[in-house]
Design a protein around this motif. Structure first.
Motif, PDB file in Angstrom:
ATOM      1  N   ARG A 190       8.549  10.010 -14.295  1.00 38.26           N
ATOM      2  CA  ARG A 190       8.389   8.609 -13.903  1.00 38.26           C
ATOM      3  C   ARG A 190       7.747   7.880 -15.059  1.00 38.26           C
ATOM      4  O   ARG A 190       6.755   8.318 -15.609  1.00 38.26           O
ATOM      5  CB  ARG A 190       7.464   8.506 -12.676  1.00 38.26           C
TER       6      ARG A 190
ATOM      7  N   LYS B 162       2.033   1.770  -3.580  1.00 40.37           N
ATOM      8  CA  LYS B 162       0.961   2.248  -4.443  1.00 40.37           C
ATOM      9  C   LYS B 162       0.693   3.730  -4.222  1.00 40.37           C
ATOM     10  O   LYS B 162       0.367   4.457  -5.147  1.00 40.37           O
ATOM     11  CB  LYS B 162      -0.317   1.456  -4.195  1.00 40.37           C
ATOM     12  N   GLU B 163       0.814   4.188  -2.993  1.00 38.58           N
ATOM     13  CA  GLU B 163       0.579   5.587  -2.689  1.00 38.58           C
ATOM     14  C   GLU B 163       1.673   6.477  -3.263  1.00 38.58           C
ATOM     15  O   GLU B 163       1.414   7.588  -3.686  1.00 38.58           O
ATOM     16  CB  GLU B 163       0.496   5.789  -1.177  1.00 38.58           C
ATOM     17  N   GLN B 164       2.904   5.998  -3.283  1.00 40.64           N
ATOM     18  CA  GLN B 164       4.017   6.810  -3.743  1.00 40.64           C
ATOM     19  C   GLN B 164       4.122   6.834  -5.263  1.00 40.64           C
ATOM     20  O   GLN B 164       4.487   7.840  -5.845  1.00 40.64           O
ATOM     21  CB  GLN B 164       5.330   6.300  -3.163  1.00 40.64           C
ATOM     22  N   TYR B 165       3.846   5.743  -5.944  1.00 37.58           N
ATOM     23  CA  TYR B 165       4.029   5.667  -7.390  1.00 37.58           C
ATOM     24  C   TYR B 165       2.780   6.118  -8.126  1.00 37.58           C
ATOM     25  O   TYR B 165       1.731   5.501  -8.042  1.00 37.58           O
ATOM     26  CB  TYR B 165       4.377   4.243  -7.827  1.00 37.58           C
ATOM     27  N   LYS B 166       2.913   7.210  -8.813  1.00 46.10           N
ATOM     28  CA  LYS B 166       1.850   7.689  -9.691  1.00 46.10           C
ATOM     29  C   LYS B 166       2.526   8.061 -11.008  1.00 46.10           C
ATOM     30  O   LYS B 166       3.380   8.942 -11.035  1.00 46.10           O
ATOM     31  CB  LYS B 166       1.161   8.909  -9.098  1.00 46.10           C
ATOM     32  N   PRO B 167       2.185   7.385 -12.083  1.00 46.86           N
ATOM     33  CA  PRO B 167       2.838   7.709 -13.359  1.00 46.86           C
ATOM     34  C   PRO B 167       2.471   9.115 -13.828  1.00 46.86           C
ATOM     35  O   PRO B 167       1.437   9.658 -13.458  1.00 46.86           O
ATOM     36  CB  PRO B 167       2.302   6.650 -14.315  1.00 46.86           C
ATOM     37  N   ASN B 168       3.348   9.681 -14.639  1.00 43.54           N
ATOM     38  CA  ASN B 168       3.107  11.016 -15.175  1.00 43.54           C
ATOM     39  C   ASN B 168       1.958  10.998 -16.169  1.00 43.54           C
ATOM     40  O   ASN B 168       1.675   9.983 -16.798  1.00 43.54           O
ATOM     41  CB  ASN B 168       4.355  11.530 -15.889  1.00 43.54           C
TER      42      ASN B 168
ATOM     43  N   THR C  51       0.829  -1.203   0.000  1.00 47.52           N
ATOM     44  CA  THR C  51       0.000   0.000   0.000  1.00 47.52           C
ATOM     45  C   THR C  51       0.861   1.249   0.000  1.00 47.52           C
ATOM     46  O   THR C  51       0.504   2.241  -0.624  1.00 47.52           O
ATOM     47  CB  THR C  51      -0.948   0.021   1.213  1.00 47.52           C
TER      48      THR C  51
END
Length: 83
Positions: free
Chosen positions: A82, A19-25, A16
């Protein structure tokens, strides 16, 4: 003086947190990034080839600063890229 009880936080797993840290551009990010770098380079090249008459004759040598500023904006975007 009595101490208040700390609030319990919900358990966070590694999944979790990842998932919170990775956000694609967004889709537009990469074209804008590369576009700014290319436009800045073309701005400077145009200034040198035309002996300062273009892109903006009134700016004189400040055209170099404008070109580098545009290109640096693109390079600064690479720090947020990213895939």
């Amino acid at each position: 003086m009595p101490e208040s009880k700390p609030r319990k936080r919900p358990a966070r797993t590694v999944e979790t947190a990842a998932k919170e840290q990775y956000k694609p551009n967004p889709v537009w990010f990469k074209p804008v990034m590369f576009g700014l770098m290319i436009v800045g380079l073309l701005w400077i090249i145009t200034f040198y080839i035309t002996s300062g008459q273009y892109p903006v004759a009134a700016w004189e040598s400040w055209n170099i600063v404008a070109g580098f500023g545009i290109a640096i904006a693109g390079f600064l975007m690479t720090t947020r890229w990213r895939s």
